[in-house]
Design an enzyme around this catalytic site. Structure first.
Site, PDB file in Angstrom:
ATOM      1  CG  ASP A   1      41.952 -15.995 109.282  1.00 33.09           C
ATOM      2  OD1 ASP A   1      41.605 -17.283 109.529  1.00 33.09           O
ATOM      3  OD2 ASP A   1      41.479 -15.287 108.466  1.00 33.09           O
TER       4      ASP A   1
ATOM      5  N   GLY B   1      36.532 -12.424  98.891  1.00 36.03           N
ATOM      6  CA  GLY B   1      36.750 -13.302 100.027  1.00 36.03           C
ATOM      7  C   GLY B   1      35.279 -13.396 100.899  1.00 36.03           C
TER       8      GLY B   1
END
Ligand SMILES: Nc1ncnc2c1ncn2[C@@H]1O[C@H](COP(=O)(O)OP(=O)(O)O)[C@@H](O)[C@H]1O
Ligand SMILES: [Mg+2]
Length: 206
Positions: free
Chosen positions: A117, A7
Site C-alpha cells: 500500500d 479510514g
C-alpha cells in the site's frame, strides 16, 4: 481517547500507553463481508501488520514501535510518530524526500518484503527521518512481479496526487531504489512495471 482518522479499513485514535502518546489502530467490521470471513481477514491483517512493522526495523527501516496487539479487537497500539505525512508536505520537500522513499522501498524489497500500500500518506517525516507505516497489506515475497506491483502503485499515486511534480519525484524515487537493489534487479523490476502498464493501457483500449 481522541478519534484522529476514520479510514476505509481502520479507525485511528490518539491514546496513551505507559503515559506516552500512542496510536490505536482498530480494524472495523465490514458489513458487506461474511462475518466469519471478515473476522478472519481483520485478524490476519492485524497479525501481518504487527509482525512486519517490527521485522523491517532490523533492515534499518524506521517504523513505529508496537506496544500491544489485541487480536480479539483487531487492534494495534503503537508509538505515535508525531510528524507529517509526506502527502501533506510542500512539493519541494516531497521532491527532496523521494530519493529516501525509493531507498526505503528498495530496502524492503531487498529483504523480501512487499509493502502492498505504497502511498505518500504511509510515509511520515519526523525529525528529519522518514518513517514507514501501514503494513496491513504487506507480504513476504521475493517475486520481482510483486515488487513491480509496489512500484506501479507508488508511481500511480505520484501521477494522481502529485501530478505537478510527478517527473522529478519518480526520477528521484528510482535513483534511491536503484542504489539499494542494484542495477540488475532494478532493470528486471522496472521492465515488469512497463509490462504491467502496457497491459493496463491495452485493457482500457479494449
Ligand atoms: N504510528 C502512527 N503515528 C502517527 N500517525 C499515524 C500512525 N499510524 C497511523 N497514523 C495516521 O493515520 C493515518 C491512517 O493510518 P494507516 O495505518 O495508514 O491506516 P489506513 O489503512 O486507514 O490507511 C495515517 O496516514 C497517518 O496519518
Ligand atoms: Mg494508510
Amino acid at each position: 481517547m481522541k478519534l484522529l482518522k476514520k479510514g476505509a479499513e481502520a479507525d485511528i485514535y490518539l491514546t496513551r500507553w505507559d503515559n506516552l502518546p500512542a496510536i490505536l489502530k482498530v480494524r472495523k467490521a465490514k458489513r458487506y463481508r461474511n462475518p466469519i470471513l471478515d473476522a478472519k481477514i481483520r485478524k490476519q491483517r492485524t497479525i501481518k501488520e504487527s509482525q512486519i512493522i517490527s521485522e523491517v526495523k532490523s533492515y534499518g527501516i524506521p517504523t513505529p514501535l508496537v506496544y500491544y496487539v489485541n487480536l480479539k479487537k483487531s487492534s494495534i497500539t503503537m508509538q505515535e510518530i508525531p510528524g507529517k505525512p509526506v502527502h501533506d508536505l510542500p512539493d519541494s520537500k516531497i521532491i527532496e524526500l523521494s530519493t529516501e522513499i525509493g531507498r526505503l522501498v528498495g530496502m524492503m524489497h531487498k529483504n523480501g518484503i512487499m509493502h502492498g500500500d505504497l502511498t505518500t500518506s504511509n510515509f511520515i517525516l519526523y525529525k528529519n527521518k522518514v518513517y514507514v507505516i501501514d503494513f496491513g497489506l504487506s507480504q513476504k515475497t521475493i517475486k520481482p512481479e510483486d515488487h513491480a506491483v509496489d512500484l506501479r502503485l507508488i508511481k500511480e499515486i505520484l501521477n494522481s496526487a502529485h501530478a505537478k511534480i510527478m517527473e522529478s519525484t519518480w526520477k528521484n524515487f528510482l535513483l534511491g531504489y536503484k542504489s539499494v537493489v542494484g542495477p540488475t534487479n532494478y532493470a528486471k523490476i522496472t521492465n515488469l512495471v512497463s509490462v504491467i502498464e502496457s497491459r493496463g493501457r491495452y485493457a482500457t483500449v479494449v
